[in-house]
Design a protein around this motif. Structure first.
Motif, short mmCIF file in Angstrom:
data_model
loop_
_atom_site.label_atom_id
_atom_site.label_comp_id
_atom_site.label_asym_id
_atom_site.label_seq_id
_atom_site.Cartn_x
_atom_site.Cartn_y
_atom_site.Cartn_z
N LEU A 20 -58.11 21.02 32.30
CA LEU A 20 -57.42 21.88 33.26
C LEU A 20 -55.90 21.72 33.13
O LEU A 20 -55.14 22.61 33.47
N ASP A 21 -55.45 20.56 32.62
CA ASP A 21 -54.02 20.29 32.51
C ASP A 21 -53.30 21.35 31.67
O ASP A 21 -52.24 21.83 32.06
N ASP A 22 -53.92 21.70 30.52
CA ASP A 22 -53.28 22.69 29.64
C ASP A 22 -53.09 24.01 30.39
O ASP A 22 -52.06 24.66 30.28
N LEU A 23 -54.14 24.35 31.15
CA LEU A 23 -54.10 25.59 31.91
C LEU A 23 -52.94 25.56 32.90
O LEU A 23 -52.19 26.52 33.04
N ARG A 24 -52.81 24.41 33.57
CA ARG A 24 -51.77 24.34 34.60
C ARG A 24 -50.39 24.27 33.97
O ARG A 24 -49.42 24.82 34.53
N LYS A 25 -50.29 23.64 32.80
CA LYS A 25 -48.99 23.61 32.11
C LYS A 25 -48.56 25.02 31.75
O LYS A 25 -47.41 25.40 31.94
N ALA A 26 -49.51 25.79 31.22
CA ALA A 26 -49.20 27.16 30.84
C ALA A 26 -48.77 27.95 32.08
O ALA A 26 -47.82 28.75 32.03
N GLN A 27 -49.44 27.67 33.19
CA GLN A 27 -49.11 28.37 34.43
C GLN A 27 -47.69 28.03 34.89
O GLN A 27 -46.91 28.92 35.23
N ILE A 28 -47.35 26.74 34.82
CA ILE A 28 -46.01 26.32 35.21
C ILE A 28 -44.96 26.98 34.34
O ILE A 28 -43.97 27.53 34.81
#
Lengths: 443, 364
Positions: B45-53
């Motif tokens: 999920l981290d990658d997803l949230r990084k992309a979101q940020i």
């Protein structure tokens, strides 16, 4: 296995078991019919919705609703004609065609919608059409002119100009006497929609289709996307049965094998299995499924996998263990050991078959639990993205406030199927319980 | 019991208790850690949230006129520092393994921290406040329903076990399969009938809007809203509950010592109390305790169907928002409650059941 066969023979004495078997047979028959009548690919395409359904009414009730009503709700009327079927007047470079679409309207209520679909063929300059409406009492109403594109839809019931002119929604005003419109009374009789088309090219032609959308449709009605709910009711059956059966088989068999392994080897293996079971009891099943659905995939097969995975070390292990412990010490196991049977042979061929008959009732009653679990996930909006299932119909109905809007059939029919499945398996399971656990009968 | 035996017993009981406590604690730790890993998507999920940020910050910079004069390099550099700052704040720059261990430590210490997106109706972002706000609603609804089902089914089952084979008994047995359907399923029907066909009760929610001012009117409104969900749960579980308790009592009432008591001519009431209820007390208590902790978390779907603002709804919303602190908070509290209950049950068994008391040290 002997005990198993005699048990099966006793089923005939239990009316509830017979009723359950009949229900299950009916569901299996329905699944087979669904799979053969609507192939898998076609079912997916149908449920994706869109243009396939443009001839169907929106939110129509099932046809059987009319049995309980005094005034009949209308069915859908489709009138098709192409310009090739009618005579035309040819002039220099242009021609004029009158296409009459005739139908008789005999229902007590107004239709839900009216549309005219036009498909024209032309090279550069398309035809021009004017629409006339002829009522049984001889009035002629001009509905307006159009210059149709290759594929054109005239939404008669949403024509605001027409509505203002007629002082009522067109699909009502056109089907009643001008004085009766406030009374909402239908004028029954033969109507004609005349399409007066002028073609500017020789090769031009026009295909017309007039649809008066009904308020009832088929045995199950339609939803907000005009989809026939019957598709989901039919295809929901094999999906529900497959999901319930696979999940029940998957969890029961794996749990049983693990319990038997623990009992057979004992010591630290048994202890480890016990501890893992306790950890598993802490994990909240539904929230995990919701997380998987929200974070990874909503595919029904992924869900099935997670259900089985979480079910492997279920609380059932403790029960199986209690049943298997005495069997481990029985003489026939000792005999098997004496002739040199391996561990897996003893577990799979000697220990597990011994407890199977006792587990069958629980197994049968487990199936509807998983069927309802799948429905629960779908109602939460985590249903399979492509498959038509009962739970997804319920979810759509909730999303469109079906109960508030009075579309009761939309909720009742999938709920009925779920209830039927639940009752069928549960009735059989409870009867089997009394047969295979005879301790209760002797009282 | 002699003096020496007692001290030996106490030591044995102590060792047993401590071992049990340790085992339960390890169980809680593992269970909570698994939940943490699942809720974070195993770190994916981290990658997803990084992309979101990244997209959010780039968007914010693109919208802001103040950065228009900067050269692309300068702007990119600024964006990069901003992204790094945000990632550091959410600790996304550390490997998930370290972070998960830290989350676990905090969770086990019941240091639930702050939510990421959600907040309580009072505006607080502390997970304790968010959960605490929903807890009363869930306890009220599910407590009422479960206690009602539990006690009425036990009393009715005792009553039926005296009338084994009567028409009433057979009809309850015949109705037991209706419990195959869960509460929410009956809820839909009840809503259909009592909120729409005969509109006498509200279709959902916990209190009328706007909420009544006086306490009495408020309570009455809540009561009215509770009626349908409680009825739904009651219908879905009462028959199976009566059926299984009745079967349970029947098995115990066919024991030899009960026959013996009957033969002695003891009154039926006394037989019921002393010879049937007394030996069945441990299982009854177990199921009562498990029912009580089952209240925690409510039921996601029933609360959704009735629009009840309880813990189930909270959990569902938290998962939708990917608000992991709230999810983990709810699970941790559940795990502790379960562990404590199991532990108390172990002790209670030892007190109530003399057989367990004797074997307790050797066994398990």
């Amino acid at each position: 296995m002997n005990r198993f066969m005699t048990g099966l023979r006793q089923i005939g004495q239990y009316p509830s078991a017979m009723a359950g078997i009949l229900v299950i047979l009916f569901l299996v028959g329905l699944s087979l019919y669904a799979v053969f009548a609507i192939p898998y690919r076609q079912a997916l395409d149908l449920w994706r919705g869109g243009e396939i359904w443009q001839d169907h009414p929106r939110n129509a009730a099932p046809a059987w609703v009319n049995w309980f009503r005094l005034n009949n709700l209308p069915s859908t009327i489709i009138v098709e004609k192409s310009s090739a079927d009618v005579e035309s007047e040819n002039f220099q470079g242009w021609s004029r065609v009158r296409i009459p679409l005739e139908f008789s309207y005999t229902y007590d209520e107004f239709p839900s919608e009216m549309n005219l679909f036009l498909k024209s063929r032309f090279q550069d300059k398309g035809p021009f059409i004017r629409l006339f409406w002829e009522t049984p009492d001889g009035r002629e109403i001009l509905l307006g002119g159009h210059r149709p594109r290759l594929s054109h839809r005239v939404a008669l019931s949403q024509d605001r100009n027409l509505e203002r002119r007629l002082d009522a929604p067109p699909h009502m005003a056109l089907l009643s006497l001008p004085d009766d419109i406030d009374k909402r009374k239908v004028l029954k009789g033969d109507y004609r929609l005349v399409i007066d088309a002028v073609f500017f090219e020789e090769e031009s032609s026009l295909e017309t289709k007039f649809i008066s959308y009904g308020r009832v449709h088929g045995p199950a009605g339609t939803d907000h996307q005009r989809r026939d709910i019957m598709v989901a009711l039919l295809w929901g059956t094999p999906i529900a049965l497959a999901f319930g059966l696979l999940a029940a088989v998957g969890t029961t068999i794996t749990t049983l094998i693990i319990a038997a392994t623990g009992v057979w080897f004992g010591n630290w293996i048994d202890a480890a299995i016990q501890r893992i079971t306790e950890v598993n009891m802490i994990l909240p099943m539904l929230p995990i499924l919701v997380m998987v659905g929200a974070l990874y995939s909503r595919s029904i097969w992924v869900m099935l996998g997670v259900v089985v995975l979480l079910g492997i070390f279920s609380a059932g292990i403790k029960m199986y263990r209690a049943m298997l412990l005495p069997i481990r010490e029985s003489p026939y196991i000792e005999a098997a050991r004496a002739y040199g049977a391996g561990h897996s042979r003893i577990i799979l061929r000697y220990m597990i078959p011994r407890v199977l008959p006792v587990l069958i009732p629980g197994f049968v009653t487990l199936i509807p639990t998983f069927v309802f679990l799948e429905a629960s996930l779908a109602v939460l909006g985590l249903g399979d993205p492509v498959l038509p299932t009962w739970g997804k119909v319920l979810h759509d109905a909730q999303g469109e406030s079906a109960l508030y809007n009075g579309y009761y059939y939309w909720v009742i029919s999938p709920a009925f199927m779920l209830m039927l499945t639940g009752l069928g398996f549960a009735m059989l399971g409870f009867a089997l319980d009394r047969i295979f656990n005879p301790r209760l009968r002797s009282i | 019991m002699s003096g020496g035996g007692t001290s030996g017993n106490i030591r044995r009981v102590l060792v047993f208790t401590l071992a049990r406590l340790a085992a339960l604690f390890v169980t809680v730790v593992i269970g909570v850690y698994l939940t943490i890993v699942i809720a974070h998507g195993g770190g994916e999920l981290d990658d997803l949230r990084k992309a979101q940020i990244r997209s959010e910050i780039s968007e914010a910079f693109a919208m802001d006129d103040e950065f228009r004069d900067l050269t692309p390099e300068e702007r990119n550099k600024l964006i990069q520092t901003e992204i790094e700052r945000e990632e550091t704040r959410l600790r996304l720059d550390e490997p998930f393994i370290y972070r998960s261990a830290d989350y676990l430590w905090q969770a086990i210490n019941l240091n639930l921290g702050h939510s990421e997106q959600m907040h309580s109706d009072g505006g607080s972002r502390r997970v304790y406040h968010i959960i605490g706000e929903r807890l009363p609603a869930t306890l009220l609804l599910f407590g009422t329903a479960n206690l009602l089902v539990f006690f009425s089914s036990i009393f009715f089952a005792l009553f039926l076990s005296r009338r084994y084979g009567s028409r009433l008994d057979r009809s309850v047995v015949a109705l037991a399969p209706t419990s195959a359907a869960p509460g929410w399923f009956y809820g839909i029907f009840l809503i259909l009938v009592f909120a729409f066909l005969i509109p006498v009760l509200p279709s959902g929610g916990m209190v009328a809007a706007p909420p009544p001012v006086t306490t009495a009117a408020y309570a009455l409104s809540v009561l009215k809203h509770m009626l349908l969900p409680v009825a739904a749960m009651f219908i879905s579980s009462i028959f199976i509950s009566i059926y299984s308790w009745r079967t349970f009592f029947l098995i115990y009432s066919s024991e030899d010592y009960v026959e013996m008591a009957r033969a002695k001519g003891l009154p039926p009431r006394m037989i019921e109390r002393r010879y049937i209820l007394r030996p069945t007390l441990p299982p009854i208590l177990t199921s009562f305790a498990l029912m009580l902790i089952g209240l925690w978390g409510g039921a996601i779907i029933l609360e959704q169907v009735f629009n009840w603002p309880g813990l189930g709804t909270l959990m569902f919303e938290a998962i939708g928002h990917r608000d992991t602190p709230v999810i983990i908070g709810a699970v941790v509290i559940f795990a502790y409650l379960l562990a404590i209950t199991v532990f108390l049950l172990d002790i209670m068994y030892a007190i109530l059941d003399p057989r367990v008391r004797l074997e307790g040290g050797k066994h398990s």
